[in-house]
Design a protein around this motif. Structure first.
Motif, PDB file in Angstrom:
ATOM      1  N   ARG A  87       0.831  -1.209   0.000  1.00  0.00           N
ATOM      2  CA  ARG A  87       0.000   0.000   0.000  1.00  0.00           C
ATOM      3  C   ARG A  87       0.862   1.253   0.000  1.00  0.00           C
ATOM      4  O   ARG A  87       0.577   2.212  -0.704  1.00  0.00           O
ATOM      5  N   ALA A  88       1.933   1.219   0.813  1.00  0.00           N
ATOM      6  CA  ALA A  88       2.818   2.384   0.903  1.00  0.00           C
ATOM      7  C   ALA A  88       3.493   2.644  -0.444  1.00  0.00           C
ATOM      8  O   ALA A  88       3.603   3.791  -0.886  1.00  0.00           O
ATOM      9  N   ALA A  89       3.920   1.563  -1.113  1.00  0.00           N
ATOM     10  CA  ALA A  89       4.579   1.706  -2.417  1.00  0.00           C
ATOM     11  C   ALA A  89       3.601   2.272  -3.452  1.00  0.00           C
ATOM     12  O   ALA A  89       3.958   3.151  -4.239  1.00  0.00           O
ATOM     13  N   ASN A  90       2.377   1.769  -3.428  1.00  0.00           N
ATOM     14  CA  ASN A  90       1.362   2.273  -4.357  1.00  0.00           C
ATOM     15  C   ASN A  90       1.046   3.741  -4.107  1.00  0.00           C
ATOM     16  O   ASN A  90       0.875   4.521  -5.042  1.00  0.00           O
ATOM     17  N   LYS A  91       0.988   4.081  -2.820  1.00  0.00           N
ATOM     18  CA  LYS A  91       0.691   5.466  -2.459  1.00  0.00           C
ATOM     19  C   LYS A  91       1.810   6.385  -2.971  1.00  0.00           C
ATOM     20  O   LYS A  91       1.547   7.464  -3.507  1.00  0.00           O
TER      21      LYS A  91
ATOM     22  N   LYS B 251       3.288   8.250 -11.025  1.00  0.00           N
ATOM     23  CA  LYS B 251       3.876   7.172 -11.822  1.00  0.00           C
ATOM     24  C   LYS B 251       2.888   6.032 -12.098  1.00  0.00           C
ATOM     25  O   LYS B 251       3.289   4.951 -12.509  1.00  0.00           O
ATOM     26  N   VAL B 252       1.652   6.290 -11.822  1.00  0.00           N
ATOM     27  CA  VAL B 252       0.675   5.218 -12.023  1.00  0.00           C
ATOM     28  C   VAL B 252       0.062   5.341 -13.414  1.00  0.00           C
ATOM     29  O   VAL B 252      -0.430   6.393 -13.795  1.00  0.00           O
TER      30      VAL B 252
END
Lengths: 174, 72
Positions: free
Chosen positions: B53-57, B64-65
């Protein structure tokens, strides 16, 4: 969890706190379906709290008692066994009343006290975060709540306005 | 909703909400000790997912998404 309750019961019998009751997410889990909640909220009388010179609140008597038994302060609570336990002084009149009227329940072979569903819902309503309001709605829907008693608590603790807002938002009959 | 007459093609949104409400009621009736075991399992899942979750955030924050749509 049973070990945590035993530690807190011992703290009470040792006179560090004169009373306590479980509130918050774990109390809601007692009445509702289980959901994720990270800490155990323990409401305590204000008498257990030390006040500093500037009137600042300190939980030092509790923290030092637990620290001497090997339980360290972590974030805003104390890690007891594998639970983050938050001690919340009952500064709000509804919290203090909830402590007085808490229910005695057993966990395994250990007795503990937990907010009644009516006081739990009133305290969650007072707190007013969206997730608290969702739990109030769930408690009402569960049928565990004595609605007349709940409304009496709301009136006595000046929560009528919050209730009106909640009732409008969640489409609950007043 | 009985599991033996479960038919996804005939399922309505109302059925889904009804099934969820029934599940909530069933879980609410469990002994406190069993509920706490479930809470502990949910905490463990949340802890395991925390780095993802932290990496996605962080990716979202850095823009970068990419959302890719697959056409034929």
């Amino acid at each position: 969890m049973e070990r945590v309750i035993q530690v807190i019961n011992r703290m009470q019998s040792d006179g560090v706190i004169e009373n306590y009751a479980i509130g918050g997410g774990i109390a809601a889990v007692y009445y509702l379906e289980p959901y994720q909640t990270d800490d155990l909220d323990i409401f305590i009388p204000v008498s257990a709290v030390a006040f500093g010179e500037a009137g600042l609140v300190s939980l030092e008597p509790i923290y030092s008692y637990l620290n001497s038994r090997g339980y360290a302060a972590v974030k805003e609570g104390v890690l007891i066994e594998d639970w983050l336990v938050q001690f919340i002084p009952a500064f709000e009149p509804v919290q203090d009343d909830a402590l007085i009227h808490a229910r005695e329940v057993t966990y395994g072979d250990t007795t503990t006290k937990i907010f009644s569903p009516e006081y739990l819902a009133a305290e969650l309503l007072r707190s007013g975060r969206l997730k608290d309001q969702v739990r109030v709605a769930a408690l009402i829907e569960s049928g565990n709540l004595d609605i007349a008693s709940f409304h009496d608590i709301i009136k006595r603790h000046g929560l009528a306005e919050k209730w009106a807002t909640f009732a409008a938002r969640f489409d609950v009959g007043e | 909703m009985e599991s033996n007459n479960f038919d996804l093609s005939k399922m309505t949104v109302e059925d889904l909400f009804r099934a969820k409400a029934e599940r909530r009621k069933r879980l609410a009736k469990l002994p406190f000790e069993e509920k706490i075991l479930i809470v502990k399992k949910l905490q463990a899942v949340s802890r395991a997912l925390a780095p993802v979750r932290a990496a996605n955030k962080a990716k979202r924050a850095a823009g970068k998404v990419e959302i890719r749509f697959k056409t034929k």
